[in-house]
Design an enzyme around this catalytic site. Structure first.
Site, PDB file in Angstrom:
ATOM      1  N   ASP A  47       0.842  -1.201   0.000  1.00  0.00           N
ATOM      2  CA  ASP A  47       0.000   0.000   0.000  1.00  0.00           C
ATOM      3  C   ASP A  47       0.875   1.248   0.000  1.00  0.00           C
ATOM      4  O   ASP A  47       2.050   1.202   0.414  1.00  0.00           O
ATOM      5  CB  ASP A  47      -0.890   0.042   1.247  1.00  0.00           C
ATOM      6  CG  ASP A  47      -1.896  -1.090   1.261  1.00  0.00           C
ATOM      7  OD1 ASP A  47      -2.183  -1.640   0.189  1.00  0.00           O
ATOM      8  OD2 ASP A  47      -2.383  -1.403   2.362  1.00  0.00           O
ATOM      9  N   LEU A  48       0.240   2.360  -0.363  1.00  0.00           N
ATOM     10  CA  LEU A  48       0.947   3.644  -0.433  1.00  0.00           C
ATOM     11  C   LEU A  48       1.674   3.962   0.876  1.00  0.00           C
ATOM     12  O   LEU A  48       2.823   4.407   0.871  1.00  0.00           O
ATOM     13  CB  LEU A  48      -0.094   4.737  -0.744  1.00  0.00           C
ATOM     14  CG  LEU A  48       0.412   6.140  -0.917  1.00  0.00           C
ATOM     15  CD1 LEU A  48       1.296   6.256  -2.159  1.00  0.00           C
ATOM     16  CD2 LEU A  48      -0.750   7.132  -1.012  1.00  0.00           C
TER      17      LEU A  48
END
Ligand code: URA
Length: 230
Positions: free
Chosen positions: A102-103
């Site tokens: 994920d970011l």
């Protein structure tokens, strides 16, 4: 593709020709005479007939990157920097990610142009451990260990997660080992207890551990032992 098909796909050879050439020991794959028509030929292999080059073989590439928070695990993105932007390599657009993060997750990210290799490390059937360090908003209790080991039902995918191992490090920190990689899996598992994940970092995939010499944003090629471990 099988070696006999590889040859008969060339305009000058029939199926019969290709079998005869292979049986006569006139074909070399990666420098070795190969008499098995069923031998699988990959785009990375060098194939020669009587010394004539039929396929040079692409170079297989494998990298580990220390993904920083705030960089997106994609090869293209409109608004964020991508992990590919961190690689200063000519061939980087030939690469894909072997398992995304994920970011706001940091840590080990593997990039390669070898699709079979990346499937071996990411597919749930292969049961390769993925090890994460997790920091949460609220305390983590012993109950989490049991629930994660039993597996959690994910209604969206209609599946129960594979048994996962949770090691408590202190009240708000733990090490979690998963054997699959479902969408937002770690956050959803802690979400079951309404406990928000504040920081997530991947330490290891299979036998490949994030090199401590790599600062966030740095990368290096995998060594032969790491490549062969998958
Ligand atoms: N699980 C998550 O929730 N996020 C990641 O980035 C990786 C695993």
């Amino acid at each position: 593709m099988r070696l006999d098909r590889f040859l008969s796909n060339l305009p000058r050879f029939s199926r019969q020709d290709s079998r005869l050439l292979i049986a006569a020991g006139r074909v070399r794959v990666d420098g070795l005479i190969t008499c098995d028509p069923r031998c699988e030929i990959r785009t990375f292999q060098r194939v020669e007939l009587d010394g004539e080059l039929l396929q040079a073989g692409r170079t297989a590439r494998y990298w580990m990157l220390h993904k920083p928070v705030g960089v997106v695990s994609a090869t293209e993105h409109d608004s964020h920097r991508t992990v590919l932007d961190l690689l200063d390599e000519n061939h980087r657009h030939d690469l894909h990610l072997a398992g995304r993060l994920d970011l706001n997750t940091s840590g080990l990210l593997l990039l390669t142009n070898d699709g079979q290799w990346s499937r071996r490390i990411t597919q749930p059937q292969q049961r390769k451990p993925k090890v994460y360090r997790v920091r949460t908003e609220r305390p983590i209790t012993a109950e989490y260990v049991e629930v994660f080991a039993r597996g959690l039902y994910f209604a969206y995918e209609n599946l129960t997660t594979l048994p996962a191992e949770l090691q408590l490090l202190d009240s708000h920190n733990a090490r979690l080992t998963l054997y699959e990689g479902r969408y937002h899996q770690v956050k959803r598992m802690f979400g079951h207890f309404r406990n928000r994940v504040l920081a997530l970092h991947r330490e290891r995939m299979g036998e490949i551990a994030l090199d401590p010499a790599l600062a966030p944003g740095e990368y290096r090629p995998l060594n032969p032992t790491e490549i062969a471990s998958v």
